[in-house]
Design a protein around this motif. Structure first.
Motif, mmCIF file in Angstrom:
data_model
loop_
_atom_site.group_PDB
_atom_site.id
_atom_site.type_symbol
_atom_site.label_atom_id
_atom_site.label_comp_id
_atom_site.label_asym_id
_atom_site.label_seq_id
_atom_site.Cartn_x
_atom_site.Cartn_y
_atom_site.Cartn_z
ATOM 1 N N GLY A 55 0.822 -1.196 0.000
ATOM 2 C CA GLY A 55 0.000 0.000 0.000
ATOM 3 C C GLY A 55 0.857 1.246 0.000
ATOM 4 O O GLY A 55 2.029 1.215 -0.384
ATOM 5 N N ASP A 56 0.277 2.342 0.455
ATOM 6 C CA ASP A 56 1.026 3.597 0.517
ATOM 7 C C ASP A 56 1.128 4.112 1.943
ATOM 8 O O ASP A 56 1.432 5.269 2.179
ATOM 9 C CB ASP A 56 0.396 4.657 -0.390
ATOM 10 C CG ASP A 56 -1.065 4.948 -0.028
ATOM 11 O OD1 ASP A 56 -1.571 4.325 0.924
ATOM 12 O OD2 ASP A 56 -1.672 5.791 -0.706
ATOM 13 N N GLY A 57 0.874 3.251 2.915
ATOM 14 C CA GLY A 57 0.895 3.657 4.314
ATOM 15 C C GLY A 57 2.286 3.842 4.868
ATOM 16 O O GLY A 57 3.300 3.582 4.202
ATOM 17 N N SER A 58 2.340 4.305 6.104
ATOM 18 C CA SER A 58 3.608 4.531 6.787
ATOM 19 C C SER A 58 3.817 3.453 7.845
ATOM 20 O O SER A 58 3.200 2.393 7.795
ATOM 21 C CB SER A 58 3.641 5.938 7.394
ATOM 22 O OG SER A 58 2.502 6.178 8.194
ATOM 23 N N HIS A 59 4.696 3.734 8.797
ATOM 24 C CA HIS A 59 5.141 2.703 9.736
ATOM 25 C C HIS A 59 4.172 2.621 10.921
ATOM 26 O O HIS A 59 4.443 3.120 12.019
ATOM 27 C CB HIS A 59 6.555 3.016 10.213
ATOM 28 C CG HIS A 59 7.257 1.838 10.818
ATOM 29 N ND1 HIS A 59 7.776 0.803 10.068
ATOM 30 C CD2 HIS A 59 7.515 1.520 12.110
ATOM 31 C CE1 HIS A 59 8.342 -0.084 10.862
ATOM 32 N NE2 HIS A 59 8.184 0.328 12.112
ATOM 33 N N ASN A 60 3.034 1.983 10.690
ATOM 34 C CA ASN A 60 2.044 1.816 11.748
ATOM 35 C C ASN A 60 1.176 0.605 11.425
ATOM 36 O O ASN A 60 1.419 -0.106 10.444
ATOM 37 C CB ASN A 60 1.187 3.082 11.905
ATOM 38 C CG ASN A 60 0.498 3.481 10.620
ATOM 39 O OD1 ASN A 60 -0.159 2.669 9.967
ATOM 40 N ND2 ASN A 60 0.651 4.751 10.228
ATOM 41 N N GLY A 61 0.143 0.377 12.248
ATOM 42 C CA GLY A 61 -0.684 -0.806 12.077
ATOM 43 C C GLY A 61 -2.004 -0.577 11.386
ATOM 44 O O GLY A 61 -2.863 -1.482 11.382
ATOM 45 N N LYS A 62 -2.211 0.587 10.766
ATOM 46 C CA LYS A 62 -3.515 0.874 10.164
ATOM 47 C C LYS A 62 -3.801 -0.031 8.968
ATOM 48 O O LYS A 62 -4.900 -0.579 8.839
ATOM 49 C CB LYS A 62 -3.578 2.347 9.750
ATOM 50 C CG LYS A 62 -3.563 3.315 10.925
ATOM 51 C CD LYS A 62 -3.673 4.758 10.451
ATOM 52 C CE LYS A 62 -3.667 5.719 11.626
ATOM 53 N NZ LYS A 62 -3.770 7.127 11.172
ATOM 54 N N HIS A 63 -2.828 -0.195 8.079
ATOM 55 C CA HIS A 63 -3.047 -0.996 6.885
ATOM 56 C C HIS A 63 -3.278 -2.465 7.256
ATOM 57 O O HIS A 63 -4.245 -3.099 6.803
ATOM 58 C CB HIS A 63 -1.857 -0.840 5.937
ATOM 59 C CG HIS A 63 -2.022 -1.528 4.627
ATOM 60 N ND1 HIS A 63 -1.016 -1.585 3.682
ATOM 61 C CD2 HIS A 63 -3.049 -2.222 4.089
ATOM 62 C CE1 HIS A 63 -1.443 -2.258 2.632
ATOM 63 N NE2 HIS A 63 -2.662 -2.664 2.858
ATOM 64 N N ILE A 64 -2.402 -3.018 8.089
ATOM 65 C CA ILE A 64 -2.529 -4.439 8.421
ATOM 66 C C ILE A 64 -3.827 -4.694 9.188
ATOM 67 O O ILE A 64 -4.465 -5.739 9.005
ATOM 68 C CB ILE A 64 -1.304 -4.940 9.231
ATOM 69 C CG1 ILE A 64 -1.370 -6.460 9.436
ATOM 70 C CG2 ILE A 64 -1.178 -4.230 10.546
ATOM 71 C CD1 ILE A 64 -1.342 -7.269 8.176
ATOM 72 N N THR A 65 -4.274 -3.739 10.017
ATOM 73 C CA THR A 65 -5.539 -3.929 10.720
ATOM 74 C C THR A 65 -6.698 -4.061 9.743
ATOM 75 O O THR A 65 -7.624 -4.854 9.950
ATOM 76 C CB THR A 65 -5.788 -2.768 11.694
ATOM 77 O OG1 THR A 65 -4.730 -2.731 12.666
ATOM 78 C CG2 THR A 65 -7.116 -2.930 12.423
#
Length: 490
Positions: A265-275
């Motif tokens: 994806g285009d996300g950063s270093h956190n758990g939003k995408h994987i959640t």
């Protein structure tokens, strides 16, 4: 006075990405509580009895689904850094739908050595030590300490917790450094963990995990299925580029025949995408269960050429011994053994020579220095003396050990060198490069040689147990007639 607002408006029109949120991921319905779905419970304990990481205190949270039957051992999902990405809710929903097996969740926080006096001293935080490094300390803590501790507990209704000990029934996951810890546990102990979820994985140079793509390509493939997630706005700092490192890892796993899926994806270093995609990740790693996790064919040329499908290491009862060569080692020296048994020193400048063997044409002598990662190459002169010695073969070493423990060597007729090391048998081409690694059931190897009627069986031993496996090659008899190998690819 109106110029600045006008310019800003123009910039936003030209570059709408400036206003976009790369982390605009939201959980789907399977990550939210659903009416009518049986809800599991969470049990929380403190674990402070580790001998592998002495002095540490950590929290262990255990998820027990309503459907769990203590008459049967349960599958297991282990998560680093505590509870995973809406994990309890996702487990409830997917277990109820039958998309994943009934499993016990074990959510573990990294260890902390508490300060003696919090007012005057710091605690020691073990997260990077436990998660970012290679080696099997963290996996052993889970297998030998945490999971047995969990099995002493019961659910609030008295159901005893019985966990499956089969790697095929166990998954492990984590984010960032926790993802490295998850993959590393499966890599070191695939018999204990076959399924991995990695989010924004730290496959970079914090404590050596940047080596993993290379090791994955060189090792005989292991039965591990991996789901990878990362985003293009992930970290790019002193230790490396997370976004590129995760793609490099995916390419290495694919190259080596592993079952791997990814969601970029285009996300950063956190758990939003994987959640937002955790349910899909779980469905992938548990697909076809209880069918065992397997591998496709590796694209590693050395492994493809050497390995015979369906044939692995087998314990050997054969009374075979490694062949002799007319050179021996003694601490930092190499000695030429004459026909009458007398010895003459031919090299005395090494730190610790541990093994020797001759090239197929008997014109080169290879000398292992087991306390390092080097093997020396010498040209054998007509009178048996040695010339032009140099560090030539470069070996891999275990992360927890600075030594290769190279203790025996042999060659095949193509000129490839087989070295018994702490990682197993490392296979080197004539140019001095490790092309493949064949771990033994006991991982390490202390002896290696070719034998069998056709000299196509590689024997390797560890801790008094001898194993053998047929290969698509023929070993050299160092005391037989010289064999001229083909010119190597440089």
């Amino acid at each position: 006075m109106k110029v600045i607002p006008t310019l800003l408006a123009a910039l936003l029109l030209v570059s709408p990405a400036l206003a976009a949120d790369p982390d605009s991921y939201v959980p789907g319905p399977e990550s939210l509580p659903q009416a009518g779905i049986p809800k599991g419970e969470l049990l929380k304990f403190e674990f402070a009895q580790s001998k592998i990481f002495p002095g540490t205190v950590r929290t262990v949270t255990v998820y027990v689904p309503r459907q769990y039957d203590p008459a049967k051992t349960a599958c297991v999902y282990i998560s680093q850094d505590g509870s995973p990405w809406s994990g309890q809710v996702v487990f409830d929903n997917l277990i109820a739908k039958g998309d994943i097996p009934v499993l016990i969740g074990v959510f573990v926080t990294p260890g902390v050595v508490p300060a003696i006096d919090p007012k005057t001293s710091l605690a020691r935080y073990n997260r990077s030590l436990e998660y970012d490094g290679l080696g099997d300390d963290f996996a052993r803590m889970l297998l030998d300490e945490v999971l047995p501790f969990v099995e002493t507990k019961s659910a609030s209704d008295g159901r005893a917790i019985h966990l499956s000990h089969s790697g095929n029934d166990r998954a492990i996951g984590g984010g960032s450094s926790g993802a490295i810890a998850a993959f590393n546990a499966a890599w070191e102990h695939p018999e204990a963990f076959s399924r991995v979820v990695s989010s924004v994985g730290t496959f970079v140079g914090l404590r050596g995990a940047d080596r993993y793509p290379i090791l994955v390509r060189k090792y005989e493939p292991k039965p591990i299925r991996v789901f990878l997630q990362d985003g293009s706005h992930d970290l790019n700092i002193y230790g490396g580029d997370w976004w590129m490192a995760n793609q490099t890892m995916e390419r290495a796993l694919t190259f080596s025949g592993y079952e791997v899926a990814h969601n970029w994806g285009d996300g950063s270093h956190n758990g939003k995408h994987i959640t937002s995609i955790f349910p899909d990740a779980l469905r992938f790693i548990w697909k076809d269960w209880p069918k065992a996790v397997g591998n496709g064919p590796t694209q590693n040329g050395a492994l493809k050429a050497l390995l015979i499908a369906g044939e692995g290491w087998q314990a050997s009862a054969a009374a075979v011994t490694a062949p002799d060569v007319p050179y021996v080692t003694d601490k930092g020296s190499v000695w030429k053994v004459k026909a009458d048994g007398t010895r003459t020193p031919v090299e005395t400048g090494l730190q610790g020579a541990t093994a020797v063997t001759l090239s197929p044409d008997r014109t080169l002598l290879y000398v292992a220095e087991g306390a390092s990662h080097w093997i020396y190459s010498y040209q054998v002169q007509h009178d048996g003396t040695l010339a032009y010695g140099q560090r030539y073969f470069w070996l891999h070493t275990d992360d927890l050990d600075d030594e290769s423990h190279a203790s025996a060597m042999c060659c095949d007729k193509s000129g490839w060198l087989y070295v018994a090391t702490g990682l197993g048998v490392q296979v080197c081409d004539q140019a001095g490069r490790v092309n493949a690694i064949l771990p033994l059931p006991d991982k390490c190897a202390t002896t290696v040689f070719f034998g069998g009627d056709k000299r196509d069986t590689l024997f390797a031993g560890c801790d008094g147990t001898l194993y053998g496996r047929r290969l698509n090659t023929v070993g050299v008899d160092p005391m037989g007639e010289p064999v001229l190998p083909p010119v190597p690819h440089l």
